[in-house]
Write an enzyme that holds these catalytic residues in place. Structure first.
Site, PDB file in Angstrom:
ATOM      1  N   PHE A 132     -26.538 -46.070  22.536  1.00 31.13           N
ATOM      2  CA  PHE A 132     -27.133 -44.762  22.230  1.00 31.13           C
ATOM      3  C   PHE A 132     -28.597 -44.823  22.620  1.00 31.13           C
ATOM      4  O   PHE A 132     -29.392 -45.500  21.959  1.00 31.13           O
ATOM      5  CB  PHE A 132     -26.967 -44.482  20.739  1.00 31.13           C
ATOM      6  CG  PHE A 132     -27.372 -43.107  20.275  1.00 31.13           C
ATOM      7  CD1 PHE A 132     -26.505 -42.031  20.390  1.00 31.13           C
ATOM      8  CD2 PHE A 132     -28.608 -42.901  19.698  1.00 31.13           C
ATOM      9  CE1 PHE A 132     -26.858 -40.770  19.929  1.00 31.13           C
ATOM     10  CE2 PHE A 132     -28.984 -41.637  19.232  1.00 31.13           C
ATOM     11  CZ  PHE A 132     -28.099 -40.572  19.351  1.00 31.13           C
ATOM     12  N   SER A 141     -40.512 -43.278  16.291  1.00 32.76           N
ATOM     13  CA  SER A 141     -40.337 -42.317  15.198  1.00 32.76           C
ATOM     14  C   SER A 141     -40.563 -40.873  15.635  1.00 32.76           C
ATOM     15  O   SER A 141     -40.299 -39.950  14.865  1.00 32.76           O
ATOM     16  CB  SER A 141     -41.317 -42.650  14.054  1.00 32.76           C
ATOM     17  OG  SER A 141     -40.995 -43.900  13.475  1.00 32.76           O
ATOM     18  N   TRP A 165     -35.057 -50.974  22.640  1.00 32.20           N
ATOM     19  CA  TRP A 165     -34.457 -51.386  21.377  1.00 32.20           C
ATOM     20  C   TRP A 165     -33.077 -50.751  21.204  1.00 32.20           C
ATOM     21  O   TRP A 165     -32.758 -50.230  20.145  1.00 32.20           O
ATOM     22  CB  TRP A 165     -35.364 -51.060  20.178  1.00 32.20           C
ATOM     23  CG  TRP A 165     -36.698 -51.726  20.257  1.00 32.20           C
ATOM     24  CD1 TRP A 165     -37.896 -51.124  20.455  1.00 32.20           C
ATOM     25  CD2 TRP A 165     -36.950 -53.142  20.179  1.00 32.20           C
ATOM     26  NE1 TRP A 165     -38.898 -52.057  20.505  1.00 32.20           N
ATOM     27  CE2 TRP A 165     -38.350 -53.310  20.330  1.00 32.20           C
ATOM     28  CE3 TRP A 165     -36.162 -54.265  19.994  1.00 32.20           C
ATOM     29  CZ2 TRP A 165     -38.958 -54.565  20.301  1.00 32.20           C
ATOM     30  CZ3 TRP A 165     -36.762 -55.510  19.965  1.00 32.20           C
ATOM     31  CH2 TRP A 165     -38.139 -55.652  20.112  1.00 32.20           C
ATOM     32  N   THR A 167     -29.288 -51.121  20.791  1.00 32.27           N
ATOM     33  CA  THR A 167     -28.206 -52.027  20.400  1.00 32.27           C
ATOM     34  C   THR A 167     -27.010 -51.846  21.328  1.00 32.27           C
ATOM     35  O   THR A 167     -26.627 -50.720  21.655  1.00 32.27           O
ATOM     36  CB  THR A 167     -27.785 -51.760  18.948  1.00 32.27           C
ATOM     37  OG1 THR A 167     -28.901 -52.005  18.083  1.00 32.27           O
ATOM     38  CG2 THR A 167     -26.627 -52.666  18.526  1.00 32.27           C
ATOM     39  N   CYS A 241     -26.620 -37.299  14.930  1.00 30.73           N
ATOM     40  CA  CYS A 241     -25.989 -38.605  15.137  1.00 30.73           C
ATOM     41  C   CYS A 241     -26.692 -39.666  14.287  1.00 30.73           C
ATOM     42  O   CYS A 241     -26.039 -40.547  13.712  1.00 30.73           O
ATOM     43  CB  CYS A 241     -26.039 -38.991  16.610  1.00 30.73           C
ATOM     44  SG  CYS A 241     -25.201 -37.845  17.728  1.00 30.73           S
ATOM     45  N   GLN A 282     -35.399 -68.486 -18.615  1.00 26.39           N
ATOM     46  CA  GLN A 282     -35.589 -67.062 -18.874  1.00 26.39           C
ATOM     47  C   GLN A 282     -36.080 -66.317 -17.627  1.00 26.39           C
ATOM     48  O   GLN A 282     -35.603 -65.204 -17.335  1.00 26.39           O
ATOM     49  CB  GLN A 282     -36.580 -66.859 -20.021  1.00 26.39           C
ATOM     50  CG  GLN A 282     -36.031 -67.276 -21.385  1.00 26.39           C
ATOM     51  CD  GLN A 282     -37.009 -67.000 -22.507  1.00 26.39           C
ATOM     52  OE1 GLN A 282     -38.096 -66.468 -22.298  1.00 26.39           O
ATOM     53  NE2 GLN A 282     -36.629 -67.360 -23.728  1.00 26.39           N
ATOM     54  N   GLU A 366     -33.367 -46.477  12.640  1.00 29.43           N
ATOM     55  CA  GLU A 366     -32.751 -45.247  12.114  1.00 29.43           C
ATOM     56  C   GLU A 366     -33.694 -44.527  11.158  1.00 29.43           C
ATOM     57  O   GLU A 366     -33.279 -43.914  10.187  1.00 29.43           O
ATOM     58  CB  GLU A 366     -31.413 -45.524  11.416  1.00 29.43           C
ATOM     59  CG  GLU A 366     -30.447 -46.415  12.172  1.00 29.43           C
ATOM     60  CD  GLU A 366     -29.927 -45.770  13.439  1.00 29.43           C
ATOM     61  OE1 GLU A 366     -30.212 -44.594  13.670  1.00 29.43           O
ATOM     62  OE2 GLU A 366     -29.250 -46.467  14.204  1.00 29.43           O
TER      63      GLU A 366
END
Length: 387
Positions: A132, A141, A165, A167, A241, A282, A366
């Site tokens: 994608f 961003s 970047w 994948t 998406c 503890q 994402e």
């Protein structure tokens, strides 16, 4: 035997089919991923094609989609699968998420019938790998500022630019690429063997090393008119998406957190210091208690979003709440678990540091935490703070 990490008995909120799907995915992760993932991570290599075919046989690729060989599973079942996959490794879950929730979903929702018939059955079976292409070297961003361009040349389209970047890019047969045309942002189905398309593996990553990540260069890539996704117009298409993929992350991050916590609980109850198990102190119990509370709260949130998605529908800002909270808390759990394991926490013999390193990427991709905070802020105030 009751799972000590299921403090609130959340299993009782799942139906039989959901538990069965979870069990199948957990088993394949135990059999196929856990024995090798530390080595994959150390070498920075992963057998993507072998895993894709195996996941395809199990119906995990595009499992929440319908038709074209897809399983048509519920959103909750898909979420549980993401959780179990990421309990193995974030990179393994990323393979499934990018294939199903980004590449396949884009074609399934916005593609022509010809595009769907050509690609979806093969992608569902794991015989064709998809990626994608949205993120760019200078625009992460801020996808609205993308520099990749699509221009008409007769009946054809010509794409120029680059994506970063991405994948699965180095091993993919097809990419869904987003570019700016005169009419606005448009999506294209691009076979990776098209002249002018090159993909380069990104090396020396310190995170998501058990994942194939690459850069795509588009050098005057000529595509026929029918390569365009006919239903995708404007930036809303790729963002929808991303919402699909973010939903999987809401669940997936909890898998990494659960694996860290389960490892740490076993370690703390068997490791002896000062004449007693670490779990008997503890401070250790306080850490364990805080972590399991956050894990269970995250699971409740994920389940609620899943039930919404399976019912009237889930809004993008609601998914942002889940991604923001669950990834942030999962990373905090991984870091805290590392402290309990001491020096062993940085050893590859234990999964904790690997999960923590992976979650640093999950925190960013994402949509960064800051982006999701602004999405929620806009929903609360009615004012956009993005510009």
């Amino acid at each position: 035997m009751t799972d000590p990490l299921d403090l609130l008995a959340l299993d009782s909120a799942l139906d039989t089919e959901e538990r069965q799907i979870r069990a199948v995915v957990r088993q394949v992760v135990d059999d196929r991923v856990r024995p090798s993932v530390a080595d994959w991570y150390e070498r920075g290599e992963v057998p993507v094609r072998d895993l894709a075919r195996e996941f395809g046989r199990l119906g995990l690729l595009g499992m929440h989609l319908t038709g074209y060989g897809c399983a048509g599973a519920s959103a909750v079942a898909y979420g549980l699968a993401c959780l179990e996959l990421e309990a193995g490794d974030s990179g393994v879950r990323s393979l499934v998420s990018v294939q199903g929730s980004l590449a396949m979903y884009a074609i399934w929702r916005y593609g022509s019938e010809e595009q769907k018939q050509r690609w979806l059955p093969a992608m569902t079976a794991g015989e064709a790998i998809g990626c994608f292409g949205l993120t760019e070297p200078d625009h992460g961003s801020d996808p609205a500022s993308m520099a990749t361009r699509a221009r008409r040349d007769g009946d054809d389209w010509v794409l120029t630019g680059g994506k970063m970047w991405i994948t699965n890019a180095p091993v993919a047969e097809v990419a869904v690429v987003w570019a700016r045309a005169e009419e606005g942002v448009r999506g294209f189905v691009v076979p990776m063997d098209t002249p002018g398309v090159t993909a380069r593996e990104i090396r020396r990553k310190m995170s998501l090393r058990a994942s194939s990540t690459g850069e795509i260069v588009l050098d005057d890539v000529r595509l026929p008119a029918d390569a365009r996704l006919p239903g995708a117009e404007g930036l809303k298409a790729p963002l929808s998406c991303l919402t699909e993929a973010r939903y999987g992350i809401v669940w997936g991050a909890l898998g990494a957190a659960r694996d860290c916590l389960a490892t740490t609980l076993t370690y703390a109850t068997t490791r002896t210091q000062f004449g007693r198990p670490l779990a008997g102190f503890q401070l250790t119990q306080a850490k364990l208690a805080d972590m399991v509370v956050e894990l269970q709260k995250g699971q409740l949130l994920a389940l609620h979003l899943g039930r919404l998605a399976d019912g009237a529908g889930v809004r993008p800002d609601q998914v942002s709440v889940g991604k923001l909270n669950n990834v942030r808390e999962a990373l905090a759990i991984a870091r805290q678990c590392r402290t309990i394991l001491g020096a062993n926490g940085v050893s590859g013999e234990y999964p904790v540091m690997r999960h923590a390193n992976n979650l640093e990427s999950v925190l960013t991709y994402e949509g960064t935490s800051e982006i999701h905070q602004l999405v929620v802020g806009q929903r609360l105030t009615g004012l956009s703070a993005f510009a």
